[in-house]
Design an enzyme around this catalytic site. Structure first.
Site, mmCIF file in Angstrom:
data_model
loop_
_atom_site.group_PDB
_atom_site.id
_atom_site.type_symbol
_atom_site.label_atom_id
_atom_site.label_comp_id
_atom_site.label_asym_id
_atom_site.label_seq_id
_atom_site.Cartn_x
_atom_site.Cartn_y
_atom_site.Cartn_z
ATOM 1 N N ARG A 59 -5.101 25.826 -5.001
ATOM 2 C CA ARG A 59 -6.128 26.550 -4.237
ATOM 3 C C ARG A 59 -7.367 25.190 -4.091
ATOM 4 O O ARG A 59 -6.864 23.817 -4.727
ATOM 5 C CB ARG A 59 -7.036 27.533 -4.976
ATOM 6 C CG ARG A 59 -6.858 27.528 -6.780
ATOM 7 C CD ARG A 59 -7.504 26.323 -7.456
ATOM 8 N NE ARG A 59 -8.849 26.226 -6.936
ATOM 9 C CZ ARG A 59 -9.644 25.268 -6.855
ATOM 10 N NH1 ARG A 59 -9.183 23.959 -7.552
ATOM 11 N NH2 ARG A 59 -10.944 25.030 -6.430
ATOM 12 N N GLY A 60 -8.239 25.514 -3.338
ATOM 13 C CA GLY A 60 -9.053 24.326 -2.892
ATOM 14 C C GLY A 60 -8.394 24.102 -1.530
ATOM 15 O O GLY A 60 -7.456 23.694 -1.252
ATOM 16 N N ALA A 61 -9.455 23.665 -0.651
ATOM 17 C CA ALA A 61 -9.187 23.473 0.790
ATOM 18 C C ALA A 61 -8.116 22.519 0.963
ATOM 19 O O ALA A 61 -7.130 22.749 1.732
ATOM 20 C CB ALA A 61 -10.438 23.570 1.752
ATOM 21 N N ARG A 106 -4.220 32.631 3.385
ATOM 22 C CA ARG A 106 -5.739 32.605 3.183
ATOM 23 C C ARG A 106 -6.602 32.451 4.220
ATOM 24 O O ARG A 106 -6.128 31.680 5.020
ATOM 25 C CB ARG A 106 -5.901 32.037 1.930
ATOM 26 C CG ARG A 106 -5.394 32.282 0.505
ATOM 27 C CD ARG A 106 -5.890 31.503 -0.553
ATOM 28 N NE ARG A 106 -7.340 31.922 -0.907
ATOM 29 C CZ ARG A 106 -8.276 31.122 -1.888
ATOM 30 N NH1 ARG A 106 -7.537 30.081 -2.357
ATOM 31 N NH2 ARG A 106 -9.466 31.454 -2.035
ATOM 32 N N GLN A 218 -12.984 28.796 -11.701
ATOM 33 C CA GLN A 218 -12.694 27.458 -11.422
ATOM 34 C C GLN A 218 -13.437 26.385 -12.122
ATOM 35 O O GLN A 218 -12.823 25.371 -12.434
ATOM 36 C CB GLN A 218 -12.751 27.364 -9.755
ATOM 37 C CG GLN A 218 -11.791 28.108 -9.096
ATOM 38 C CD GLN A 218 -12.277 29.469 -8.539
ATOM 39 O OE1 GLN A 218 -12.952 30.061 -9.294
ATOM 40 N NE2 GLN A 218 -11.728 29.944 -7.514
ATOM 41 N N ASP A 259 -15.302 24.623 2.291
ATOM 42 C CA ASP A 259 -14.063 25.357 2.789
ATOM 43 C C ASP A 259 -14.159 25.338 4.314
ATOM 44 O O ASP A 259 -12.861 25.305 4.903
ATOM 45 C CB ASP A 259 -13.760 26.762 2.160
ATOM 46 C CG ASP A 259 -13.264 26.793 0.878
ATOM 47 O OD1 ASP A 259 -14.118 26.564 -0.014
ATOM 48 O OD2 ASP A 259 -12.308 26.687 0.671
ATOM 49 N N ASN A 269 -18.266 27.825 1.209
ATOM 50 C CA ASN A 269 -17.807 27.211 -0.037
ATOM 51 C C ASN A 269 -17.711 28.632 -1.090
ATOM 52 O O ASN A 269 -18.125 29.503 -0.962
ATOM 53 C CB ASN A 269 -18.354 26.337 -0.552
ATOM 54 C CG ASN A 269 -17.770 25.595 -1.825
ATOM 55 O OD1 ASN A 269 -16.639 25.114 -1.505
ATOM 56 N ND2 ASN A 269 -18.561 25.293 -2.713
ATOM 57 N N LYS A 270 -17.106 28.086 -2.333
ATOM 58 C CA LYS A 270 -17.103 29.188 -3.299
ATOM 59 C C LYS A 270 -18.088 30.091 -3.361
ATOM 60 O O LYS A 270 -19.408 29.615 -3.360
ATOM 61 C CB LYS A 270 -16.554 28.682 -4.396
ATOM 62 C CG LYS A 270 -16.257 29.653 -5.678
ATOM 63 C CD LYS A 270 -15.383 30.304 -5.525
ATOM 64 C CE LYS A 270 -14.090 30.082 -4.921
ATOM 65 N NZ LYS A 270 -13.178 31.427 -4.199
#
Ligand code: MRU
Length: 375
Positions: A59-61, A106, A218, A259, A269-270
């Site tokens: 995960r993570g862009a 995603r 995370q 993101d 973002n998150k």
């Protein structure tokens, strides 16, 4: 160019979310289990990569974009029982199928779509120039593998460059970060955590407040692990403690990843990032975003148009597959959008956009486009 060697040299033993060698292929560390277990999961097909991204093994862009590039390459792995030779048009068709599947994994991180476009363009540019129409599958596989490795190497280099730009903006003292924008979310080093690592390396005068980042944790699981392993001083806090530590003067700056950044600088973002930005502005604390150019989506007018992933309700009702409440109705958006007016600056590999806005973002891109030699 030997990209595999280059990546090893760039990483210098630093943690990364994937590993590759020609014999073993590509494997991903299972981020769902970190830091308590370290398991590697092998990917043998684009379908494997689709699940690895969707189920958040990776995960993570930027890390998602690198995984997707490997997914495109794995479409042509000769061990999958396909004929050894075919026409270019056949391969193009197969690549289109893989691309559509990977694109559906995603929705929010634009880096995923950036990588799929880039691999497709590399394929088109290279194979349209080749005289013979019938090609060996192994050659197509090898070519796309090189492109995936190149994307990975470039990502680490871009993290190094943006970290050098960003570290100078961090004052000595406390820095708060949200989610994980670290080595595990990228090819290595990290975006926001790259800036933090560089600041620590240069002055040592940094203490990181790590938001646990409900509901998927995370921060508590990945950011705390990465920074602690590097010997960087951290304090883990729950998300609802951010206002308190800011009010106590413990935080001098905030730095997070992204993101997707719209043309006016609004940044997805998150989930929880927008709240942190509002708090930082209230307490007059600078709020920084660190992201590569691949995270900008200049086709998207403002944050309002950014697609936001809705995630499973279990993430709110369970911890590590164990329920802690009943199955109540749940709303679980994975991301929120911080308006550009709350962002002090965006650090990229090509420089810094101070006070991001539609005008400053357009000006920045016009400037860097001018410095790229036109062929
Ligand atoms: O749902 P995730 O864990 O993929 O979300 C990750 C984030 O929001 C990160 O902050 C972002 O991708 C930047 S990673 C350098």
């Amino acid at each position: 160019m030997d990209y595999q060697k280059k990546i090893m040299d760039l990483l210098q033993g630093q943690v990364a979310p994937l590993r590759f060698d020609p014999q073993r292929g590509v494997e991903f560390i299972d981020q769902r289990k970190l830091p308590l277990e370290k398991n590697w999961i092998k990917a043998s097909s684009y379908e494997d990569i689709y699940h690895i991204i969707r189920d958040m093994v990776v995960r993570g862009a930027p890390a998602i974009s690198i995984a997707a590039a490997f997914g495109m390459a794995l479409t042509f792995d000769s061990s999958l029982g396909q004929p050894d030779q075919a026409e270019v048009s056949h391969y193009r068709h197969e690549l289109g199928r893989a691309r559509a599947r990977l694109a559906s994994s995603r929705p929010t991180a634009v880096n995923l779509f950036w990588a799929l476009d880039r691999v497709q363009e590399a394929f088109d540019a290279h194979f349209s120039k080749i005289a013979e129409n019938v090609l060996r599958r192994a050659d197509v596989h090898q070519f796309l593998l090189e492109e995936a490795l190149r994307i990975w190497a470039e990502d680490i280099e871009s993290n190094q460059a943006m970290s050098a730009f960003g570290a100078g903006y961090l004052p000595d003292g406390g820095v708060l970060t949200h989610c994980n924008a670290g080595a595990l979310a990228t090819g290595g080093l990290g975006t926001a955590l790259g800036v933090i690592r560089k600041k620590f390396h240069d002055s040592g005068k940094i203490h990181v407040y790590v938001d646990e980042t409900r509901p998927y944790l995370q921060g508590a699981r990945l950011t705390a692990y990465e920074l602690f392993e590097d010997g960087i001083p951290i304090t883990l806090i729950s998300d609802n403690m951010a206002a308190m530590v800011m009010s106590q003067g413990k935080v001098q700056a905030v730095v997070v990843g992204a993101d997707r950044i719209a043309a006016n600088g609004d940044t997805a973002n998150k989930i929880g990032t927008m709240g942190v930005a509002i708090l930082a502005n209230h307490f007059h604390i600078p709020f920084y975003v660190a992201a590569p150019l691949a995270t900008f989506d200049l086709q998207t007018f403002s944050g309002r148009e950014i697609p936001i992933e809705e995630r499973a309700s279990r993430e709110l009702t369970h911890i590590q597959d164990r329920p802690f409440t009943a199955e109540y109705p749940v709303y679980n958006p994975g991301f929120d959008v911080t308006p550009s007016s709350l962002i002090s600056a965006i650090f990229t590999e090509q420089g810094v956009i101070e006070k991001p806005s539609r005008e400053s973002v357009a000006h920045f891109f016009a400037k860097i486009m001018k410095s790229v030699p036109q062929s």
